[in-house]
Design a protein around this motif. Structure first.
Motif, PDB file in Angstrom:
ATOM      1  N   ILE A   1       0.512  -1.212  -0.315  1.00 58.80           N
ATOM      2  CA  ILE A   1      -0.180  -0.138   0.501  1.00 58.80           C
ATOM      3  C   ILE A   1       0.552   1.349   0.024  1.00 58.80           C
ATOM      4  O   ILE A   1       0.295   2.010  -0.777  1.00 58.80           O
ATOM      5  CB  ILE A   1      -0.992   0.005   1.628  1.00 58.80           C
ATOM      6  CG1 ILE A   1      -2.288  -0.909   0.874  1.00 58.80           C
ATOM      7  CG2 ILE A   1      -1.628   1.297   1.645  1.00 58.80           C
ATOM      8  CD1 ILE A   1      -2.500  -1.699   1.715  1.00 58.80           C
ATOM      9  N   LEU A   2       1.937   1.818   1.181  1.00 55.25           N
ATOM     10  CA  LEU A   2       2.747   2.275   0.682  1.00 55.25           C
ATOM     11  C   LEU A   2       3.601   2.286  -0.727  1.00 55.25           C
ATOM     12  O   LEU A   2       3.443   3.916  -0.600  1.00 55.25           O
ATOM     13  CB  LEU A   2       3.841   2.091   1.886  1.00 55.25           C
ATOM     14  CG  LEU A   2       3.109   2.093   3.679  1.00 55.25           C
ATOM     15  CD1 LEU A   2       3.868   2.252   4.569  1.00 55.25           C
ATOM     16  CD2 LEU A   2       2.409   3.691   3.646  1.00 55.25           C
ATOM     17  N   LEU A   3       3.994   1.442  -1.379  1.00 56.70           N
ATOM     18  CA  LEU A   3       4.778   1.860  -2.511  1.00 56.70           C
ATOM     19  C   LEU A   3       3.394   2.026  -3.387  1.00 56.70           C
ATOM     20  O   LEU A   3       3.810   3.165  -3.884  1.00 56.70           O
ATOM     21  CB  LEU A   3       5.419   0.242  -2.701  1.00 56.70           C
ATOM     22  CG  LEU A   3       6.600  -0.007  -1.980  1.00 56.70           C
ATOM     23  CD1 LEU A   3       7.384  -1.331  -2.447  1.00 56.70           C
ATOM     24  CD2 LEU A   3       7.231   0.477  -1.811  1.00 56.70           C
ATOM     25  N   ALA A   4       2.781   1.462  -4.143  1.00 59.88           N
ATOM     26  CA  ALA A   4       2.146   1.427  -4.629  1.00 59.88           C
ATOM     27  C   ALA A   4       1.482   3.340  -4.179  1.00 59.88           C
ATOM     28  O   ALA A   4       1.415   3.754  -4.904  1.00 59.88           O
ATOM     29  CB  ALA A   4       0.337   0.873  -4.483  1.00 59.88           C
TER      30      ALA A   4
ATOM     31  N   LEU B   1       4.621  20.559  -1.231  1.00 60.63           N
ATOM     32  CA  LEU B   1       5.192  19.926  -0.414  1.00 60.63           C
ATOM     33  C   LEU B   1       4.816  18.523   0.260  1.00 60.63           C
ATOM     34  O   LEU B   1       5.769  17.814   0.300  1.00 60.63           O
ATOM     35  CB  LEU B   1       3.589  19.800   0.274  1.00 60.63           C
ATOM     36  CG  LEU B   1       3.057  21.302   0.598  1.00 60.63           C
ATOM     37  CD1 LEU B   1       2.684  22.478   1.042  1.00 60.63           C
ATOM     38  CD2 LEU B   1       4.545  21.757   2.271  1.00 60.63           C
ATOM     39  N   LEU B   2       3.738  17.549  -0.988  1.00 60.30           N
ATOM     40  CA  LEU B   2       4.037  16.324  -1.146  1.00 60.30           C
ATOM     41  C   LEU B   2       5.541  15.432  -1.644  1.00 60.30           C
ATOM     42  O   LEU B   2       5.480  14.573  -1.306  1.00 60.30           O
ATOM     43  CB  LEU B   2       3.059  15.819  -2.723  1.00 60.30           C
ATOM     44  CG  LEU B   2       2.850  14.501  -2.686  1.00 60.30           C
ATOM     45  CD1 LEU B   2       1.543  13.624  -1.794  1.00 60.30           C
ATOM     46  CD2 LEU B   2       1.648  14.279  -4.306  1.00 60.30           C
ATOM     47  N   ALA B   3       6.461  16.157  -2.861  1.00 57.19           N
ATOM     48  CA  ALA B   3       7.387  15.924  -2.484  1.00 57.19           C
ATOM     49  C   ALA B   3       8.358  15.693  -1.178  1.00 57.19           C
ATOM     50  O   ALA B   3       9.240  15.010  -1.546  1.00 57.19           O
ATOM     51  CB  ALA B   3       7.968  16.688  -3.489  1.00 57.19           C
ATOM     52  N   LEU B   4       8.034  16.995  -0.549  1.00 61.62           N
ATOM     53  CA  LEU B   4       8.513  16.639   0.550  1.00 61.62           C
ATOM     54  C   LEU B   4       7.672  15.323   1.952  1.00 61.62           C
ATOM     55  O   LEU B   4       9.136  15.179   2.762  1.00 61.62           O
ATOM     56  CB  LEU B   4       8.898  18.057   1.771  1.00 61.62           C
ATOM     57  CG  LEU B   4       9.374  18.955   0.450  1.00 61.62           C
ATOM     58  CD1 LEU B   4       8.702  20.453   1.188  1.00 61.62           C
ATOM     59  CD2 LEU B   4      10.626  19.120   0.964  1.00 61.62           C
ATOM     60  N   LEU B   5       7.598  14.950   2.159  1.00 60.50           N
ATOM     61  CA  LEU B   5       6.488  14.076   1.883  1.00 60.50           C
ATOM     62  C   LEU B   5       7.004  12.547   1.737  1.00 60.50           C
ATOM     63  O   LEU B   5       6.608  11.866   2.377  1.00 60.50           O
ATOM     64  CB  LEU B   5       4.642  14.227   2.434  1.00 60.50           C
ATOM     65  CG  LEU B   5       4.455  15.284   2.816  1.00 60.50           C
ATOM     66  CD1 LEU B   5       2.775  15.340   3.432  1.00 60.50           C
ATOM     67  CD2 LEU B   5       5.207  15.153   4.610  1.00 60.50           C
ATOM     68  N   LEU B   6       7.267  12.628   0.060  1.00 65.06           N
ATOM     69  CA  LEU B   6       7.497  11.198  -0.046  1.00 65.06           C
ATOM     70  C   LEU B   6       9.031  10.736   0.270  1.00 65.06           C
ATOM     71  O   LEU B   6       8.996   9.228   0.764  1.00 65.06           O
ATOM     72  CB  LEU B   6       7.840  11.478  -1.939  1.00 65.06           C
ATOM     73  CG  LEU B   6       7.621  10.387  -2.838  1.00 65.06           C
ATOM     74  CD1 LEU B   6       6.714   9.449  -2.535  1.00 65.06           C
ATOM     75  CD2 LEU B   6       8.252  10.964  -4.163  1.00 65.06           C
ATOM     76  N   PRO B   7       9.776  11.163   1.205  1.00 66.32           N
ATOM     77  CA  PRO B   7      10.620  10.067   1.752  1.00 66.32           C
ATOM     78  C   PRO B   7       9.838   8.851   2.931  1.00 66.32           C
ATOM     79  O   PRO B   7      10.647   8.699   3.075  1.00 66.32           O
ATOM     80  CB  PRO B   7      11.750  11.431   2.271  1.00 66.32           C
ATOM     81  CG  PRO B   7      11.622  12.671   1.305  1.00 66.32           C
ATOM     82  CD  PRO B   7      10.009  12.069   0.937  1.00 66.32           C
ATOM     83  N   VAL B   8       9.371  10.423   3.422  1.00 64.56           N
ATOM     84  CA  VAL B   8       8.612   9.424   4.493  1.00 64.56           C
ATOM     85  C   VAL B   8       7.711   8.261   4.497  1.00 64.56           C
ATOM     86  O   VAL B   8       8.144   7.475   5.310  1.00 64.56           O
ATOM     87  CB  VAL B   8       7.926  10.524   5.114  1.00 64.56           C
ATOM     88  CG1 VAL B   8       6.931   9.921   6.610  1.00 64.56           C
ATOM     89  CG2 VAL B   8       8.135  12.109   5.927  1.00 64.56           C
ATOM     90  N   LEU B   9       7.312   8.951   3.553  1.00 64.34           N
ATOM     91  CA  LEU B   9       6.475   7.234   2.867  1.00 64.34           C
ATOM     92  C   LEU B   9       7.286   6.022   2.301  1.00 64.34           C
ATOM     93  O   LEU B   9       6.806   5.132   2.687  1.00 64.34           O
ATOM     94  CB  LEU B   9       5.506   7.638   1.482  1.00 64.34           C
ATOM     95  CG  LEU B   9       4.361   8.174   1.682  1.00 64.34           C
ATOM     96  CD1 LEU B   9       3.223   8.565   0.552  1.00 64.34           C
ATOM     97  CD2 LEU B   9       3.100   7.905   2.674  1.00 64.34           C
ATOM     98  N   ALA B  10       8.352   6.397   1.388  1.00 58.66           N
ATOM     99  CA  ALA B  10       8.852   5.720   0.956  1.00 58.66           C
ATOM    100  C   ALA B  10      10.507   4.650   2.748  1.00 58.66           C
ATOM    101  O   ALA B  10      10.189   3.986   2.216  1.00 58.66           O
ATOM    102  CB  ALA B  10      10.600   6.012  -0.099  1.00 58.66           C
ATOM    103  N   ALA B  11      10.123   5.623   3.361  1.00 54.09           N
ATOM    104  CA  ALA B  11      11.422   4.643   4.352  1.00 54.09           C
ATOM    105  C   ALA B  11       9.971   4.082   5.055  1.00 54.09           C
ATOM    106  O   ALA B  11      11.118   3.326   5.405  1.00 54.09           O
ATOM    107  CB  ALA B  11      11.692   6.166   5.376  1.00 54.09           C
ATOM    108  N   LEU B  12       9.058   4.372   4.911  1.00 50.70           N
ATOM    109  CA  LEU B  12       8.161   3.623   6.045  1.00 50.70           C
ATOM    110  C   LEU B  12       7.907   2.049   5.395  1.00 50.70           C
ATOM    111  O   LEU B  12       7.902   1.410   5.709  1.00 50.70           O
ATOM    112  CB  LEU B  12       6.673   3.987   6.206  1.00 50.70           C
ATOM    113  CG  LEU B  12       6.124   4.918   6.934  1.00 50.70           C
ATOM    114  CD1 LEU B  12       5.215   6.326   6.998  1.00 50.70           C
ATOM    115  CD2 LEU B  12       6.840   4.660   8.324  1.00 50.70           C
ATOM    116  N   ALA B  13       7.699   2.454   3.809  1.00 48.33           N
ATOM    117  CA  ALA B  13       7.747   1.112   2.834  1.00 48.33           C
ATOM    118  C   ALA B  13       8.961   0.075   2.994  1.00 48.33           C
ATOM    119  O   ALA B  13       9.237  -1.172   3.455  1.00 48.33           O
ATOM    120  CB  ALA B  13       7.334   1.539   1.522  1.00 48.33           C
TER     121      ALA B  13
END
Length: 589
Positions: A250-253, A285-297
């Motif tokens: 889900i996180l990767l998608a 702003l979404l670009a700044l949050l993207l590393p967090v999503l990727a790190a969680l995945a």
């Protein structure tokens, strides 16, 4: 239209190319498999080449002259076919190779990512890394193929309707034609080629800008969802994310969806980038949050690898997590820049597309052989004591992971390191004599399964009070049923009872004697609710139908407590039904 042919000759060229693709598909997938039964590797090479060549040629023909498109398609298809055939050597059979998820996924990734680079490079005066051309051609391919396949579906719908209309007056000419084996392939390819030609001629009316504009509308929505998710995560607790690979999926998608939306805002260049403050702010702003999503995945995948070891699917997930992190870090750095953030996003897109192609090709070579990596990891986990012999998935090693898995079994058999050698010998002996996974699980468990059955017979509460389960009932349960019910009985309901119960009741007036209702709730799983009807030589298992009341799956624990306490009635009906906690169930005659 781009550098292609126009008008009727162009349509015929596209139609001929599409028709050739259809006939090639029929030849490769229907006609040749029989005669080439003993030459499966050669057949795989030809099939892979034909698939890559015709798809790439149809994708590039709208942007390049037909001759250049065919040359570029051949340049791409030949190494791709070679890589796919090379990857198949990991398995004894081609069928085993095609059952693997990783190699076909890597092949498809190359087929999607490479054509825009070839278009940019083969265009007159083109540059291979010209982002404007790469971006525009990529979206043009998506739009053209989407519209063309829609037309193909419409054409087939009209064809079936025409056949039905002819059938009303006894004409069977269309049905006769469709029964000829190559005709469906030929018609599909021909209509696809013609549709691509017409879409190319009308490119000013079907521009990628339409899709990109719609994507930009989604930026505020996706930004809000991601922000709320990340804000709520500490309150809910991060631990629940890492219980399985589904969270990583889900996180990767979500991460790759965010990559698509951010790229749509960056557009092909500064001259055509939208200047709306809302879209640009949301993208940054979404670009700044993207590393967090990727790190969680990535953390979810890493924890799964640590808990259960590597598998080809987890290796693929790890590669995707690395790509997501690359996009995330690159986008975040670009978004932090005061000016020209979109230029940074474009540079990241080119670099990550090239990286993705290298990784996809690597997955088809020994460098990133997921079966070899997975098999070596599982052997290492056993050798250092992290996993005992009876928990190692030997069936998957020997039957699903090709030659690397078989070599791993040989290493396990040869180990003399004191890491449970006798237990491993028993497991390998069970594997050798098993014809199916079910047979292997039965053989490997041996005495443990008998002990589990005896333990279940002693711990499973039976109602009405004083009743006992019929002799042989527990012995007839399948191993997975024994495991599920035993795990439930080890847990506790809110009332302090075992989270399982068996109820003997006459649920079928048409049959003498009692049936057996089993209700069990394993921790973190859906409830098990079924009845067993006695038959000659055993029991027939049935799931319930609902006559009224609340859904018993919503609060199985309360229903278990009520059954154990005796708070239920057997209401006579045309078919006897069981009432418990305001619910009414029946299981048939």
């Amino acid at each position: 239209m781009a550098d292609g042919t126009q008008g009727l000759p162009g349509r015929w060229s596209y139609g001929a190319l599409g028709g050739g693709a259809g006939l090639a598909a029929w030849l490769l997938f229907e006609l040749l498999p029989g005669p080439m039964a003993g030459m499966t590797r050669l057949h795989l090479l030809l099939s892979s080449f034909g698939t890559a060549f015709f798809i790439a040629a149809l994708a590039m023909a709208g942007a390049l002259r037909l001759g250049r498109a065919l040359a570029a398609a051949a340049l791409l298809a030949l190494p791709m076919a070679g890589l796919m055939t090379w990857a198949s050597l990991r398995f004894d059979t081609v069928a085993g190779a095609l059952d693997d998820i990783v190699a076909p996924a890597a092949f498809a990734a190359l087929l999607v990512l490479a054509p825009p680079f070839l278009i940019a490079g083969f265009s007159p005066g083109g540059r291979w890394l010209d982002y404007g051309a790469l971006f525009t051609r990529s979206w043009e391919i998506v739009v053209r193929f989407s519209a063309a396949w829609l037309f193909v579906g419409l054409a087939w719908g009209i064809l079936f309707l025409s056949n039905a209309l002819f059938g009303l007056v006894g004409l069977e000419v269309i049905e006769w034609l469709l029964e000829l084996e190559p005709v469906p392939y030929l018609l599909t390819g021909l209509t696809l080629g013609l549709a691509l030609a017409v879409v190319g001629e009308r490119s000013e009316y079907l521009s990628p800008e339409l899709m990109l504009g719609l994507f930009r509308l989604l930026l505020p929505v996706v930004l809000a969802v991601v922000a709320v998710f990340l804000l709520a995560l500490p309150l809910r607790g991060i631990g629940h994310l890492f219980g399985g690979l589904s969270a990583a999926s889900i996180l990767l998608a979500t991460a790759f969806g965010a990559v698509t939306l951010i790229s749509s805002a960056a557009d092909a260049g500064e001259a055509c980038r939208p200047r709306g403050a809302l879209a640009e702010s949301c993208a940054r702003l979404l670009a700044l949050l993207l590393p967090v999503l990727a790190a969680l995945a990535g953390t979810a995948v890493a924890m799964r690898l640590g808990q259960y070891g590597a598998t080809p699917e987890r290796v693929l997930a790890a590669v995707l997590a690395l790509l997501a992190m690359g996009y995330g870090l690159g986008y975040a750095v670009a978004a932090l820049g005061r000016r020209h953030w979109a230029t940074g996003v474009r540079r990241v897109n080119v670099a990550m597309a090239l990286t993705a192609m290298v990784l996809a090709a690597g997955l088809l070579t020994p460098l990133l052989d997921p079966q070899r990596i997975s098999a070596a990891d599982q052997v290492a986990r056993y050798a250092d004591g992290r996993v005992p012999a009876d928990k190692l998935d030997l069936w998957t090693l020997g039957h699903d992971w090709g030659r690397a898995g078989q070599a791993a079994l040989e290493r396990l058999a040869a180990m003399e390191d004191g890491s449970g050698g006798e237990a491993m010998e028993r497991q390998l002996a069970a594997l050798k004599g098993a014809a199916s996974r079910a047979d292997f699980e039965l053989a490997r468990r041996g005495r443990a399964l008998a002990d589990d059955r005896n333990s279940l017979a002693m711990t499973l509460p039976v109602r009405p009070e004083g009743a006992t389960l019929p002799e042989g009932f527990v012995a007839g349960l399948r191993p997975w049923e024994v495991r599920q019910i035993s795990e439930a009985c080890a847990a506790r309901t809110a009332g302090g009872n075992p989270s399982c119960v068996a109820v003997l009741a006459d649920l079928s007036g048409a049959r003498p004697g009692d049936e057996i209702l089993i209700l069990a709730q394993r921790p973190g799983e859906g409830p098990l609710l079924r009845a067993y009807f006695p038959e000659a030589g055993g029991y027939t298992m049935r799931s319930p139908d609902y006559l009224g009341g609340a859904d018993p799956y919503r609060d199985a624990g309360a229903a278990i407590d009520a059954l154990i306490a005796g708070r239920y009635d057997l209401r006579p009906m045309r078919l006897n039904a069981l009432e418990v906690e305001g619910r009414t169930l029946f299981f048939g005659r």
